[in-house]
Every structure is written in C-alpha cells, then in structure tokens.
Design a protein around this motif. Sequence first.
Motif, short mmCIF file in Angstrom:
data_model
loop_
_atom_site.label_atom_id
_atom_site.label_comp_id
_atom_site.label_asym_id
_atom_site.label_seq_id
_atom_site.Cartn_x
_atom_site.Cartn_y
_atom_site.Cartn_z
N LEU A 54 -12.15 4.70 5.11
CA LEU A 54 -10.75 5.07 5.29
C LEU A 54 -10.52 6.55 4.95
CD1 LEU A 54 -9.03 2.01 3.55
CD2 LEU A 54 -9.16 2.44 6.01
N ALA A 86 -9.32 -2.81 0.80
CA ALA A 86 -10.71 -3.09 1.18
C ALA A 86 -11.21 -4.36 0.48
CB ALA A 86 -11.60 -1.91 0.83
N ALA A 130 -0.61 5.27 5.71
CA ALA A 130 -0.57 3.84 5.37
C ALA A 130 -0.72 2.99 6.62
CB ALA A 130 0.73 3.51 4.64
N LYS A 170 -5.36 6.17 -3.20
CA LYS A 170 -6.73 5.68 -3.38
C LYS A 170 -6.78 4.25 -3.93
CE LYS A 170 -7.47 7.59 -8.05
NZ LYS A 170 -6.02 7.73 -8.35
N GLY A 177 -0.74 4.31 0.43
CA GLY A 177 -1.52 5.32 1.11
C GLY A 177 -2.48 6.02 0.18
N HIS A 208 -4.30 2.98 7.68
CA HIS A 208 -5.14 2.10 6.85
C HIS A 208 -5.02 0.65 7.30
CE1 HIS A 208 -5.07 5.18 3.30
NE2 HIS A 208 -5.84 5.56 4.30
N SER A 226 -4.57 1.78 -3.65
CA SER A 226 -4.21 0.78 -2.64
C SER A 226 -5.26 0.71 -1.53
CB SER A 226 -2.82 1.05 -2.07
OG SER A 226 -2.75 2.27 -1.40
N GLN A 227 -5.96 1.82 -1.28
CA GLN A 227 -7.06 1.79 -0.32
C GLN A 227 -8.17 0.88 -0.82
OE1 GLN A 227 -6.94 6.42 0.18
NE2 GLN A 227 -8.30 5.63 1.76
N ILE A 278 0.83 -1.21 0.00
CA ILE A 278 0.00 0.00 0.00
C ILE A 278 0.87 1.26 0.00
CG2 ILE A 278 -1.88 -1.21 1.17
CD1 ILE A 278 -1.23 0.44 3.68
N VAL A 325 -13.49 3.43 -1.86
CA VAL A 325 -12.83 4.19 -0.79
C VAL A 325 -13.87 4.86 0.09
CG1 VAL A 325 -11.35 6.18 -0.30
CG2 VAL A 325 -10.68 4.54 -2.06
N SER A 379 -15.49 2.37 2.33
CA SER A 379 -14.61 1.74 3.31
C SER A 379 -14.52 2.52 4.61
CB SER A 379 -13.19 1.60 2.72
OG SER A 379 -12.55 2.87 2.64
N VAL A 430 -8.58 9.69 3.38
CA VAL A 430 -7.75 9.86 2.19
C VAL A 430 -6.70 10.95 2.45
CG1 VAL A 430 -9.59 9.14 0.65
CG2 VAL A 430 -9.29 11.57 1.14
#
Length: 315
Positions: free
Chosen positions: A237, A43, A77, A36, A34, A80, A38-39, A32, A232, A235, A239
């Motif tokens: 998470l 997920a 990261a 979008k 950090g 996340h 990899s987010q 990842i 995203v 999720s 950003v």
Amino acid sequence: MAASGGQLILDLPGFGPEVPDLASYTWIVANISGGKDSQAMLAELVRHATAAGVLDRIVVVHADLGDAEWEGTRELAAEHAAFYGLRFEVVARTGTGLIERIEERGMFPDAENRWCTSDFKRGPVRRLLTRLVREAEAAGHRGQVRILNVMGLRADESPARRRLLPFSHDGSWTCPCGDCTRRRRLTEKAEREGRPVPKHAKTGHGASNTLRHVDTWLPVHEWSTGDVWSAVGASGLRVHPAYTAGMPRLSCVFCVLASRSALVRAAQLQPELAARYAALEERIGHRFKNDLSVAQIIAEAEASPEVTAVACWQG
C-alpha cells in the motif's frame, strides 16, 4: 516461536493472538484514516477475513475531517480500500467542518474533552452502522444485526489506548445482550438503594442497541511501530507523503494531542493552515493548548530548521 509487538506467537494450531469469529458477524466495518496504523490493521483484517471466507462482509469507512486533515487523505483511504477490492464509504459530520465548529463552540478540544472525535468520527460512523442495519433488514435479516467495528488503535500510542482491550462489546443501556442486561439491573439496584453506580455496572453509551449488536476489535493493539511499518511495507500500500516529510502520525494536521515538535513540523509543512488556526485563536480568545498557542508554534516553525523526522507524537 517469535515475539511480535509484545505478543508471544506460537507456531501451533490454536495459539497466537485471539481473532473474533468473523463469520458470526453480518458486517465487518474497518475504520481507516489513511495512516500507517489503519493500513496495517486493514492488511491484518483482510488476511483473517480471507481465511474465514467473509471478505465480502467488510465495509471500509473513512471519517472525512475536511480542511483539518492532510491533503489527499480521503483519496488515499479510498485507494487502500480499492487495493483489496473492498466497499468504501465516506462519512462526515452534517453541517460545518472542524475548523468552523471550533469557532462555533468558541474553544478547541483537548485531551479531557475530545468532542472532535465524538462529533466528527464516532457519530458519523454510527450513522453508517444504522444504514448497514437497514441494508441487512432489506435483505431479509431478522433480529439484531451483528457488527464488528475494527480500528487500528495501538497501546503504544498513549496511556489511554494502552488501557483498551483488544476485543470488547460496545454496550449501551438499550442493548438486550446478557452482559448489558446484567449491568442495567445492577445500575437500577444501586439507584434504588441510593448508592453510587459501580464502574463495573455501567453499560456505557456504545453503538449497540435493540437493532444491532456491536463489538470492537483492535487487531494491531499490541503491535510496535516497527511491526506496523513492516506490515505496511509488505502490503504494497502507498503511504501518505506526510510521513516522508517527517510527521510521525497522520491525524489532523494540527492535533491538540500532538507534541510540540510535531506541531512545529506541521506548521512548516502547512503554513497557510497554521495562519488560519492562529487567526481563529485570536477571534475566539481561546488558546490551542493551555500552555501553547498557534502563534507560538508558527514563530518556532519559522525560527527552526526543517527536520526530516519528528521523534514522537506526544510529549
């Protein structure tokens, strides 16, 4: 039935995007940045790993690029990974950082020679794979350790990434698997006969070897940017602020693959780092890009009004 990211999703058992047998791997390594993509990847991976009952096998890894990346990226990261309760590892190149390494080499990387990726991402991650193999062996594992390397690369990002397969074996000359053994024999036969080695016979220089079998999975490869942002948003998470400041991707602040407009916006957001790159460019006598210097980027950034969003990353 619904279309998502170019894939046809059928609401029937056994249909839909292929998912590897996650339970067949000792470790599942999620790379990842950090950003979008990899987010969204994380997920999606967590969803499938939870269903397979192997969430505890996931190791999240972040390749730290130091001063070259956006402030707070490493911390985000870690956030996340913690969101899902996953093990988190940070890897980095031993020695100097990316900016210092550019000066040592006397040149910037480019699309044809992306040594930044091999030196600062792929190499350090492979050292983590070696450590995970040792952990498995210490826990009593015998034979090759199976590792699934998971990344958030998408076809929409570039022509090169469009050619990638969503699932592939990361083969090498020393890997004893059937496919690598066959390729090795074809290569040896071609060399004995004095013929060029066919592309389909080359084993490559992947992460697999006698101790580990490594496959690569790209869960969001066929997803659109809209699909990614939807995932995203769902999720929960957080950003990175660079997105709300107008950047389309969270890569190095000044990436040699970025569009002119993205670089200009980056210079507006990080003028001190831009000046550092310009000074470096002057010292080594090598332009950031063949057709674009950092000095030109800075001049355009200072003369241009600030934008709320950059339309594209490349081009």
